[in-house]
Design a protein around this motif. Sequence first.
Motif, mmCIF file in Angstrom:
data_model
loop_
_atom_site.group_PDB
_atom_site.id
_atom_site.type_symbol
_atom_site.label_atom_id
_atom_site.label_comp_id
_atom_site.label_asym_id
_atom_site.label_seq_id
_atom_site.Cartn_x
_atom_site.Cartn_y
_atom_site.Cartn_z
ATOM 1 N N SER A 1 0.837 -1.210 0.000
ATOM 2 C CA SER A 1 0.000 0.000 0.000
ATOM 3 C C SER A 1 0.866 1.251 0.000
ATOM 4 O O SER A 1 0.627 2.191 -0.765
ATOM 5 C CB SER A 1 -0.927 0.006 1.221
ATOM 6 O OG SER A 1 -1.823 -1.076 1.204
ATOM 7 N N VAL A 2 1.886 1.267 0.859
ATOM 8 C CA VAL A 2 2.798 2.417 0.939
ATOM 9 C C VAL A 2 3.584 2.554 -0.361
ATOM 10 O O VAL A 2 3.739 3.657 -0.904
ATOM 11 C CB VAL A 2 3.758 2.264 2.144
ATOM 12 C CG1 VAL A 2 4.823 3.366 2.119
ATOM 13 C CG2 VAL A 2 2.980 2.299 3.455
ATOM 14 N N GLN A 3 4.065 1.434 -0.874
ATOM 15 C CA GLN A 3 4.857 1.444 -2.102
ATOM 16 C C GLN A 3 4.039 1.942 -3.286
ATOM 17 O O GLN A 3 4.507 2.750 -4.099
ATOM 18 C CB GLN A 3 5.382 0.038 -2.376
ATOM 19 C CG GLN A 3 6.359 -0.059 -3.547
ATOM 20 C CD GLN A 3 6.797 -1.489 -3.778
ATOM 21 O OE1 GLN A 3 5.979 -2.392 -3.960
ATOM 22 N NE2 GLN A 3 8.106 -1.720 -3.754
ATOM 23 N N LYS A 4 2.809 1.499 -3.383
ATOM 24 C CA LYS A 4 1.949 1.868 -4.503
ATOM 25 C C LYS A 4 1.573 3.352 -4.471
ATOM 26 O O LYS A 4 1.485 4.003 -5.514
ATOM 27 C CB LYS A 4 0.679 1.010 -4.488
ATOM 28 C CG LYS A 4 -0.227 1.214 -5.691
ATOM 29 C CD LYS A 4 -1.455 0.310 -5.600
ATOM 30 C CE LYS A 4 -2.401 0.547 -6.771
ATOM 31 N NZ LYS A 4 -3.616 -0.301 -6.677
ATOM 32 N N SER A 5 1.351 3.880 -3.259
ATOM 33 C CA SER A 5 0.919 5.280 -3.143
ATOM 34 C C SER A 5 2.055 6.244 -3.480
ATOM 35 O O SER A 5 1.820 7.329 -4.009
ATOM 36 C CB SER A 5 0.414 5.577 -1.735
ATOM 37 O OG SER A 5 1.497 5.692 -0.823
ATOM 38 N N GLY A 6 3.282 5.847 -3.164
ATOM 39 C CA GLY A 6 4.429 6.723 -3.405
ATOM 40 C C GLY A 6 4.516 7.883 -2.443
ATOM 41 O O GLY A 6 5.385 8.751 -2.565
ATOM 42 N N LYS A 7 3.625 7.920 -1.438
ATOM 43 C CA LYS A 7 3.634 9.002 -0.442
ATOM 44 C C LYS A 7 3.827 8.404 0.945
ATOM 45 O O LYS A 7 3.017 7.607 1.396
ATOM 46 C CB LYS A 7 2.319 9.792 -0.487
ATOM 47 C CG LYS A 7 2.088 10.521 -1.798
ATOM 48 C CD LYS A 7 0.778 11.298 -1.758
ATOM 49 C CE LYS A 7 0.549 12.028 -3.078
ATOM 50 N NZ LYS A 7 -0.726 12.789 -3.070
ATOM 51 N N GLU A 8 4.894 8.801 1.595
ATOM 52 C CA GLU A 8 5.194 8.277 2.927
ATOM 53 C C GLU A 8 5.088 9.390 3.962
ATOM 54 O O GLU A 8 5.849 10.339 3.936
ATOM 55 C CB GLU A 8 6.606 7.680 2.970
ATOM 56 C CG GLU A 8 6.757 6.391 2.196
ATOM 57 C CD GLU A 8 8.130 5.773 2.404
ATOM 58 O OE1 GLU A 8 8.794 6.159 3.383
ATOM 59 O OE2 GLU A 8 8.527 4.936 1.590
ATOM 60 N N SER A 9 4.127 9.265 4.844
ATOM 61 C CA SER A 9 4.053 10.176 5.978
ATOM 62 C C SER A 9 4.810 9.546 7.138
ATOM 63 O O SER A 9 5.055 8.335 7.150
ATOM 64 C CB SER A 9 2.590 10.413 6.367
ATOM 65 O OG SER A 9 2.016 9.211 6.862
#
Length: 419
Positions: free
Chosen positions: A129-137
């Motif tokens: 999920s994190v990898q696919k979104s490309g956005k890391e908070s």
Amino acid sequence: MKHTPHTVVLPFYGYAAIALLAATILLACSTGAMTGHYFQPHVLAITHAMALGWGTMIILGASHQLIPVLIEGRLYSNTLAMLCFVLAAMGIPLLVYGFYVFDLGWPAKAGGILINVAVSLYVVNVVLSVQKSGKESIQAVFVLTAACWLLLTTGVGLLLLYNFTDPFLSRDSLAFLSLHMHLGVIGWFLLLVAGVGSRLVPMFLLSKYSNTSQLWWMYALINGGLLLFVFLFVRFPESGWHKIAILPLAMALLIFGVYCFRVYQSRIRKRVDGQMRLSILSILMAFLPLFIIAVISIGSAVVGNSPVLPLVYGFAIFFGWLTSIILGMTFKTLPFIVWSKVYEHQAGLKKTPQPADLFSHRLFRLMALTYLAGFLLFATGLAWKNIIVLNFSAPLLVTAAFCYNLNVFKLVFHGRHHQ
């Protein structure tokens, strides 16, 4: 960004509610075991019912809902989330039953394997999920790291389970219980609660306060403290030096306390509801286990080891800190999930109830009162080894769990009557 479907999330909440009620009933039926050593079948069963059936299941459900919010994208796979639920839901009762009757044969081992597969699917889902979104908070980093610690915790637990019946480790499984427990309590529960709490508390109090530097310090101190604990525990098992790890963890909790205080000070919503008051209380209760550890360390140096304090310590973690934050946060997150399911498409078209209108506040207050009274009295009974106080206070905890169940299922089934 799209919310995770309610059909994925709600089963976790319902299962966790039933697990809490079952754990409190087991506790009420096992008060005699609570005056002895912590390594007993009923104590192990109750601990795992609370840690896995109650705490872990509800956090898994809530995090499947929150991950899309944190990464501003969709959950990678709803199917993986449902498989995670089904496997964990089957595995937890098998493991708890095995501990309760102290038969660590195939049912307990099968339960342990199912739980590990479920957690593995959860980790894969979070990573993708994190990898696919490309956005890391920063909060997503907390959740991802906590998921990895959870997998390590359940993996170590499975090894210890096999070591009970077919010894292959250098020491018996009892010697590793503290390591297994703290991997879960610190790496999974504390790290995840701190990360998610840093997002939810400002959101629910309508505060714009944010301090990423504080959060990174907290992240480093929790993980650094846990790594220090693991190293010293494994390298110097008999020295007791691993208790030094309490220092970075205490610093992390202080930073989290300061962070939440700043959020509270800068809140727009001046009136704080009962759910948030209970959640804020849980932040203070997080310091109680650290205080007990300090007492254990000083006491063992002066008068030797006490079999009572470890029980009080575990009770303060699972029935105190962890339960208090879940009891409060359930009725901030679950009403919104149900409201989104039933009313979101009607918003603006006609008058709809608010999320807070979907559960009984009277039941919530009764739950909070019986829970706080039951917790304080039961902890006192444990410390005094007083069976009368334990027998009196345990039904209060059962009552709190029953009220919680009534309110949760009132929410879960709300949509069926309003569709």
